[in-house]
Design a protein around this motif. Structure first.
Motif, mmCIF file in Angstrom:
data_model
loop_
_atom_site.group_PDB
_atom_site.id
_atom_site.type_symbol
_atom_site.label_atom_id
_atom_site.label_comp_id
_atom_site.label_asym_id
_atom_site.label_seq_id
_atom_site.Cartn_x
_atom_site.Cartn_y
_atom_site.Cartn_z
ATOM 1 N N UNK A 12 -46.390 77.006 -59.882
ATOM 2 C CA UNK A 12 -46.405 76.220 -58.591
ATOM 3 C C UNK A 12 -47.178 76.367 -57.809
ATOM 4 N N UNK A 13 -48.262 77.126 -57.346
ATOM 5 C CA UNK A 13 -48.764 77.109 -56.164
ATOM 6 C C UNK A 13 -50.470 75.804 -56.307
ATOM 7 N N UNK A 14 -50.341 75.470 -57.360
ATOM 8 C CA UNK A 14 -51.553 75.456 -58.397
ATOM 9 C C UNK A 14 -51.215 73.612 -57.958
ATOM 10 N N UNK A 15 -52.509 72.933 -58.432
ATOM 11 C CA UNK A 15 -52.012 71.564 -58.966
ATOM 12 C C UNK A 15 -52.582 71.514 -60.079
ATOM 13 N N UNK A 16 -52.494 72.465 -60.824
ATOM 14 C CA UNK A 16 -52.583 72.065 -62.159
ATOM 15 C C UNK A 16 -51.417 71.273 -63.349
ATOM 16 N N UNK A 17 -51.454 70.313 -63.851
ATOM 17 C CA UNK A 17 -50.972 69.798 -64.777
ATOM 18 C C UNK A 17 -49.854 70.219 -66.106
ATOM 19 N N UNK A 58 -41.817 60.925 -69.981
ATOM 20 C CA UNK A 58 -42.373 60.235 -69.035
ATOM 21 C C UNK A 58 -41.759 60.735 -66.999
ATOM 22 N N UNK A 59 -40.339 59.834 -67.520
ATOM 23 C CA UNK A 59 -39.810 60.061 -66.549
ATOM 24 C C UNK A 59 -39.628 61.829 -65.759
ATOM 25 N N UNK A 60 -39.324 63.059 -66.880
ATOM 26 C CA UNK A 60 -39.486 64.106 -66.207
ATOM 27 C C UNK A 60 -40.866 64.246 -65.713
ATOM 28 N N UNK A 61 -41.874 63.627 -66.306
ATOM 29 C CA UNK A 61 -43.011 63.951 -65.903
ATOM 30 C C UNK A 61 -43.257 63.447 -64.230
ATOM 31 N N UNK A 62 -43.198 62.541 -64.222
ATOM 32 C CA UNK A 62 -42.789 61.374 -63.020
ATOM 33 C C UNK A 62 -42.039 62.303 -61.715
ATOM 34 N N UNK A 63 -41.101 63.142 -62.439
ATOM 35 C CA UNK A 63 -39.851 63.665 -60.861
ATOM 36 C C UNK A 63 -40.400 65.060 -61.321
ATOM 37 N N UNK A 64 -41.708 65.754 -61.416
ATOM 38 C CA UNK A 64 -41.962 66.411 -61.701
ATOM 39 C C UNK A 64 -43.150 67.102 -60.988
ATOM 40 N N UNK A 65 -44.512 65.655 -60.756
ATOM 41 C CA UNK A 65 -45.394 65.041 -60.348
ATOM 42 C C UNK A 65 -44.609 65.133 -58.477
ATOM 43 N N UNK A 66 -43.828 63.961 -58.158
ATOM 44 C CA UNK A 66 -42.527 64.046 -57.368
ATOM 45 C C UNK A 66 -42.920 64.841 -56.384
ATOM 46 N N UNK A 67 -42.096 66.095 -57.083
ATOM 47 C CA UNK A 67 -41.975 67.483 -56.868
ATOM 48 C C UNK A 67 -43.003 68.153 -55.835
ATOM 49 N N UNK A 68 -44.783 68.717 -57.209
ATOM 50 C CA UNK A 68 -45.622 69.134 -56.429
ATOM 51 C C UNK A 68 -46.149 67.952 -55.288
ATOM 52 N N UNK A 102 -36.562 74.588 -57.188
ATOM 53 C CA UNK A 102 -35.494 75.090 -57.868
ATOM 54 C C UNK A 102 -33.837 73.935 -58.016
ATOM 55 N N UNK A 103 -33.873 74.572 -56.995
ATOM 56 C CA UNK A 103 -31.985 73.771 -56.554
ATOM 57 C C UNK A 103 -32.103 72.244 -56.919
ATOM 58 N N UNK A 104 -33.328 71.378 -56.853
ATOM 59 C CA UNK A 104 -32.400 69.927 -57.159
ATOM 60 C C UNK A 104 -33.082 70.269 -58.477
ATOM 61 N N UNK A 105 -34.309 70.899 -58.905
ATOM 62 C CA UNK A 105 -33.894 70.936 -60.703
ATOM 63 C C UNK A 105 -32.019 71.017 -61.284
ATOM 64 N N UNK A 106 -31.775 71.615 -60.160
ATOM 65 C CA UNK A 106 -30.900 72.347 -61.314
ATOM 66 C C UNK A 106 -29.541 71.621 -60.884
ATOM 67 N N UNK A 107 -29.442 70.430 -59.464
ATOM 68 C CA UNK A 107 -28.318 69.144 -59.097
ATOM 69 C C UNK A 107 -29.167 68.552 -60.351
ATOM 70 N N UNK A 108 -30.283 68.058 -60.363
ATOM 71 C CA UNK A 108 -30.322 66.743 -61.402
ATOM 72 C C UNK A 108 -30.346 67.039 -62.682
#
Length: 462
Positions: A301-306, A315-325, A51-57
Motif C-alpha cells: 500500500x505504501x509503495x508505488x509498485x503496480x 482494465x477497469x479494476x486496474x484503473x480503479x486501483x490506480x485512482x486509489x494510488x 478499503x471502505x470504498x472498495x467494499x462499497x464498490x
C-alpha cells in the motif's frame, strides 16, 4: 501558478480548533457482519478509506456492511471521507498504550470494536487497513457451529515451531498467560512457504463471533505479556518476535478458548497475500485479482509498485486501483504528499512541478517520483536544513539547472550541522537503536540554495 507567500516564507497559520466529533451511531441489532480496522497516521487513513470504498464498490450484497474504524487522534484525523462512506469512527480508549508496542494498535482496536458489536452482530471481521475488498466477502460470514474463520500464518518465519518441537521461552510464556494447552491444537502448514508447524495463525483477515469475547481476551493477555519486561528482554528482543507477538497471543487465545471443530479455514480468495504473490505456490497462485474477494496488501500500500499488473487485473479494476494510488497522495487537487523520512510535497501545474522538502521522497521508486512523471521540474523549495528534509535535491534535479530556494541562513546552518555531525550521529543512533550516520549523504548535505530569501519569496510557475 503562484505559491502563496505563507508557503514560501513559512508563516504558520492559526490553529483551527475542530468541532467535537459526532457521536457514533450504535450498530443495529441482528447485523450479519461488521468489519473493524484502525488508523494511525495519514497513510493509514488513506488505506482505510480505500478499503471502505472498495467494499462499497465491489461488495455486492455486503457492500453496505457496517465498518468501524478506530483512530489514534480524532482532532488530527477526523476522517471526513470515511464518515461520508458511512464508516463509524471512534478513538482509541487509550491511544498511548495502543501505539506503544508493534501492532498493538490492532489488538486494542479489535477489542474495542468487539465490545460495540457484541449482542448486535453475528460476525465480526478484522481487516487490516491495507486491504481491499474486490468481491462480496461472504467467507467472513460465520455459519452454524462456527466461531472463527481464519487462516494459518503465511510464512513460518523465525517465530513458528515445528509440530514436534517443545515450546520455547517465547511461546511457553504466551500459552501460560492464556492458560491454554498448546497440544490441544492440530498442527498447520504455513500458506506460502508450506512449512508444517504448531498452530500459528495470521490476523490480517480473521472473523469471530463477537459475543464470545475472543478479541477482548486477546487484548487482556496481550497487555499482560507486553508488561512483562523480563520476558520481553529474554524472549522478544529480536524484530520477528516483537512484530509477531500479537499473532502468537491470538493463536493461544483461539487454541485455549475454542476447539478446532469451531474453526473454518478461509480460502485463498479471502485474504490473498498480494505482497507475497511471487512466492505463492502454483497450486493456488491467483491468475487475476478480479477473482479475489479480499486482498491483503501489507507494505504494497505504501509503495508505488503496480502490484496489480504483476498479478493480473482487468482494465477497469486496474484503473480503479490506480485512482486509489494517486488519491493516497493527494492533499488537495494539485498538491501531493509522500510520507518518507519527512513529509515531501509535490505541487503540480500544467507548466511543470515544484517539489518541497525532497528528503522525504528521494527513493528511486517513490510515489512522488512516479507521480511527477516526465513533467519538468521548475523549482525545489527547502523549508529548513535538517537532512531528512534537504537530502535528495540532486536526485530530483537529475543534473538539470533547476533553482533551489531556501532561507538565507541555510548555508550557515548546513555548515554548523556538518561540523557537529559526530554529535548528531551519536544522538540519532541512540534514539533509533541502530547506527544512523549524520549527514547520511555527504554530497547531498552540501547542496545549497541557488536562490535565497529573508522574509518571504514569491514563486510563479506557469
Amino acid at each position: 501558478m503562484r505559491l502563496a507567500p505563507a508557503v514560501a516564507s513559512f508563516v504558520l497559520a492559526p490553529v483551527l480548533v475542530a468541532a467535537a466529533p459526532p457521536e457514533v451511531t450504535p450498530l443495529p441489532a441482528g447485523t450479519p457482519l461488521v468489519i473493524a480496522t484502525h488508523v494511525a497516521g495519514f497513510a493509514q487513513e488513506h488505506a482505510a478509506t480505500a478499503l471502505v470504498e472498495s467494499l462499497r464498490a465491489f461488495g455486492g450484497e455486503l457492500a453496505e456492511t457496517p465498518v468501524v474504524v478506530v483512530v489514534d487522534d480524532l482532532e488530527q484525523r477526523r476522517c471526513e471521507r470515511l464518515r461520508a462512506l458511512g464508516a463509524r469512527v471512534v478513538r482509541f480508549a487509550d491511544p498511548a498504550a495502543a501505539l506503544a508496542f508493534p501492532y498493538g494498535a490492532k489488538v486494542f482496536a479489535a477489542a474495542e470494536v468487539e465490545a460495540l458489536a457484541a449482542g448486535r452482530a453475528r460476525s465480526l471481521a478484522w481487516l487490516d487497513a491495507e486491504t481491499l475488498v474486490l468481491a462480496p466477502p461472504r467467507e467472513l460470514l460465520l455459519g452454524r457451529g462456527e466461531t472463527v474463520a481464519l487462516r494459518p500464518g503465511c510464512l513460518a518465519n523465525r517465530v513458528a515451531l515445528a509440530p514436534d518441537a517443545p515450546l520455547d521461552a517465547f511461546w511457553a510464556r504466551v500459552y501460560r498467560e492464556v492458560g491454554a494447552d498448546a497440544a490441544a491444537a492440530p498442527p498447520v502448514r504455513s500458506l506460502v512457504d508450506e512449512v508444517a508447524m504448531r498452530a500459528y495463525f495470521n490476523c490480517m483477515v480473521v472473523a469471530v463471533r463477537p459475543e464470545r469475547g475472543l478479541f477482548r481476551e486477546w487484548l487482556r493477555h496481550f497487555r499482560a505479556v507486553v508488561a512483562d519486561e523480563a520476558y520481553l528482554g529474554a524472549a522478544v528482543a529480536d524484530p520477528p518476535h516483537r512484530i509477531f507477538l500479537h499473532q502468537a497471543v491470538l493463536t493461544a487465545v483461539l487454541v485455549g478458548r475454542t476447539t478446532a471443530k469451531e474453526w473454518r479455514w478461509l480460502t485463498p480468495r479471502t485474504g490473498y497475500p498480494a505482497n507475497l504473490h511471487e512466492r505463492v505456490p502454483a497450486a493456488w497462485k491467483a491468475a487475476s485479482i478480479d477473482g479475489l474477494a479480499v486482498v491483503s496488501l501489507d507494505q504494497l500500500w505504501g509503495s508505488d509498485t503496480r502490484w496489480e499488473a504483476g498479478i493480473g487485473a482487468s482494465p477497469a479494476l486496474a484503473a480503479w486501483i490506480e485512482a486509489c494510488r494517486r488519491d493516497r497522495l493527494q492533499v488537495v487537487p494539485g498538491i501531493l504528499r509522500e510520507e518518507g523520512e519527512s513529509n515531501a510535497y509535490l505541487v503540480t501545474t500544467p507548466a511543470g512541478n515544484v517539489v518541497i522538502d525532497p528528503g522525504g521522497a528521494r527513493a528511486a521508486d517513490g510515489a512522488l517520483r512516479a507521480a511527477a512523471g516526465k513533467a519538468p521540474l521548475r523549482a525545489v523549495i527547502v523549508t529548513h536544513g535538517h537532512d531528512d528534509h534537504r537530502l535528495g535535491i540532486d536526485v530530483w534535479r537529475a543534473g538539470a539547472d533547476v533553482p533551489v530556494i531556501g532561507h538565507a541562513g541555510l548555508a550557515e546552518f548546513v555548515a554548523n550541522h556538518d561540523m557537529l555531525a559526530g554529535f548528531f550521529t551519536r544522538r540519532v543512533t541512540a534514539q533509533a537503536g541502530r547506527e544512523v550516520r549524520v549527514p547520511a549523504d555527504g554530497a547531498g548535505s552540501r547542496v545549497l540554495p541557488t536562490g535565497t530569501f529573508a522574509d518571504g519569496h514569491d514563486l510563479e510557475v506557469g
